[in-house]
Design an enzyme around this catalytic site. Structure first.
Site, PDB file in Angstrom:
ATOM      1  N   ASP A 216      43.868  40.987  44.843  1.00 27.27           N
ATOM      2  CA  ASP A 216      43.380  41.141  46.213  1.00 27.27           C
ATOM      3  C   ASP A 216      42.898  42.572  46.440  1.00 27.27           C
ATOM      4  OD1 ASP A 216      43.991  38.519  46.767  1.00 27.27           O
ATOM      5  OD2 ASP A 216      45.977  38.984  47.601  1.00 27.27           O
TER       6      ASP A 216
ATOM      7  N   TYR B 224      50.106  33.126  43.045  1.00 31.47           N
ATOM      8  CA  TYR B 224      49.897  33.908  44.263  1.00 31.47           C
ATOM      9  C   TYR B 224      51.219  34.583  44.627  1.00 31.47           C
ATOM     10  CZ  TYR B 224      45.399  31.553  44.909  1.00 31.47           C
ATOM     11  OH  TYR B 224      44.110  31.092  44.757  1.00 31.47           O
TER      12      TYR B 224
ATOM     13  N   TYR C 173      54.105  42.429  38.345  1.00 28.72           N
ATOM     14  CA  TYR C 173      53.745  43.027  39.628  1.00 28.72           C
ATOM     15  C   TYR C 173      54.944  43.772  40.208  1.00 28.72           C
ATOM     16  CZ  TYR C 173      49.638  39.965  39.672  1.00 28.72           C
ATOM     17  OH  TYR C 173      48.472  39.330  39.368  1.00 28.72           O
TER      18      TYR C 173
END
Length: 430
Positions: A253, A392, A320
């Site tokens: 993103d 996601y 992440y």
């Protein structure tokens, strides 16, 4: 019927230059150009008619005189040496109008200049046009039932290619040429299609609100001030090529930083102006534009490598770092429960609400391999998430109103949101 007899019949009707005559017998003999072959056939025909004349066949001399305008100086000079005065006006070749040698020389020089200017090391040649020439030579081949002729396009490709190689350091390469050169003779145009340069590397997004692609609003205004694509396309302005395309292993993103190992990608420079470019020159140029983006370019690759990079992002794992906020205090037991629960856990996700307007609503299953957490304050904690590509992560944390299950929110029985997200590692299978 012998070659001389066939040539005799052809030249009685048509004036042909040495190349166009030789091309009608192109498959006969080795190591000869069509120019040499045609000249040899004319000499042999003149010698044969001269021999017959000396042997007492007076019609042979008459035949030689009749053929001389279509044979050219070889026949005319012999007739004059025999003491016979004839009027000779040069005729043009029925097939090429005496233009084939000029075509070969002119286009060879023009293309050689381009190759030297662009530092092209290998090429392959194609010919368009010359339809009137082809039609004429085909009519002769059919009329005299010739079996050993070749198309004029084939000769032009071969002879121009040979001259280009003599005038440059470039070589013909049919398998992997650096340039595909098309000559349109009817339009007097040269088209050069250079296969793209493909360069593998990685990029780092050191700031947020940076998109991968240029993102314009309906009014044509940039939605975000900076994009990776925008930086890459600066190479077009700098004259590296006509266009630039990015092939990226996945995406993040706009508000997600890419740190750690960076994200793999392939930079494609379409129709490059030069082939022998230094990768580091491109890397330095990319890195000089914005302090919020860093690029590292490693090596030239082929088209198959691009496919592997893009395919690998769907099968690789990523790590992440998320800063998570909850609507209640999070204790040590909560953290332990979260880590234990998300060990090798399959996550079911419907397309996130935030992207439903541009993506189809489908169910995805992705795996979380493990998470590690650290409490920052009573309601804020850090989570390192190792997961399968395509997950996601923001929705893994929030649950997206039940569209992602399980989620941090469901396991902690609290509303949790991702404050910031950074990609730390993108594994490659290439």
């Amino acid at each position: 019927m012998s070659i001389i007899d066939i040539a005799n019949n052809i030249l009685r009707k048509y004036c042909l230059c040495d190349r166009c005559l030789g091309r009608l017998f192109a498959s006969l003999g080795r190591g000869l150009s069509n120019d040499e072959r045609g000249k040899a056939i004319k000499i042999a025909l003149v010698l044969e008619l001269h021999k017959r004349y000396l042997d007492g066949d007076k019609d042979s001399l008459k035949q030689l005189v009749e053929l001389s305008p279509n044979i050219g100086p070889i026949a005319v000079n012999l007739i004059k040496n025999l003491g016979i005065e004839i009027e000779y006006t040069p005729r043009t070749c029925f097939i090429c109008d005496n233009k084939i040698n000029d075509i070969i020389d002119t286009y060879s020089q023009r293309i050689a200049d381009i190759i030297n200017e662009r530092h092209i090391n290998s090429f392959v040649l194609g010919i368009r046009g010359v339809t009137s020439y082809i039609r004429k030579e085909e009519s002769i081949a059919n009329e005299f039932k010739l079996l050993y002729w070749e198309n004029i396009k084939r000769e032009l490709k071969r002879e121009i290619g040979k001259k280009i190689q003599m005038m440059t350091n470039a070589k013909v390469d049919f398998l992997n040429p650096e340039a595909m050169i098309i000559i349109d003779i009817d339009r007097d145009r040269i088209y050069i299609e250079s296969p793209s340069l493909l360069i593998y590397g990685r990029y780092w997004k050191l700031g947020r609100m940076i998109s991968q692609n240029i993102w314009l609003t309906k009014n044509g205004v940039k939605k975000y001030p900076l994009s990776i694509e925008e930086i890459a396309k600066m190479l077009v302005k700098d004259g590296f090529g006509d266009d630039v395309v990015l092939h990226i292993a996945g995406r993040e993103d706009v508000d997600v930083r890419t740190l750690g190992s960076g994200r793999p990608f392939v930079l494609e420079i379409k129709r490059p102006r030069k082939r022998n470019i230094d990768i580091k020159d491109i890397e330095n140029r990319l890195n000089s534009i914005s302090r919020w983006l860093k690029f590292e370019l490693n090596m030239f690759v082929d088209r198959d490598f691009v496919s592997r990079v893009k395919k690998g992002c769907r099968t690789s794992y990523k790590i992440y770092r998320a800063i998570v906020v909850a609507d209640r205090d999070i204790g040590i037991e909560d953290i332990k429960r979260l880590e234990e629960f998300f060990r090798d856990r399959i996550i079911e996700q419907r397309t996130p609400t935030r992207v439903l307007r541009r993506k189809k609503d489908v169910l995805r299953r992705r795996k979380v391999f493990e998470i590690k957490t650290r409490v920052i304050s009573p309601r804020v904690f850090e989570a390192l998430i190792k997961c399968e590509g395509g997950l996601y992560v923001k929705e893994l944390i929030s649950g997206d109103n039940g569209r992602t299950v399980p989620s941090f929110s469901s396991v902690l029985n609290a509303n949790t949101l991702c404050l910031t997200l950074d990609a730390l590692y993108v594994h490659e299978y290439i």
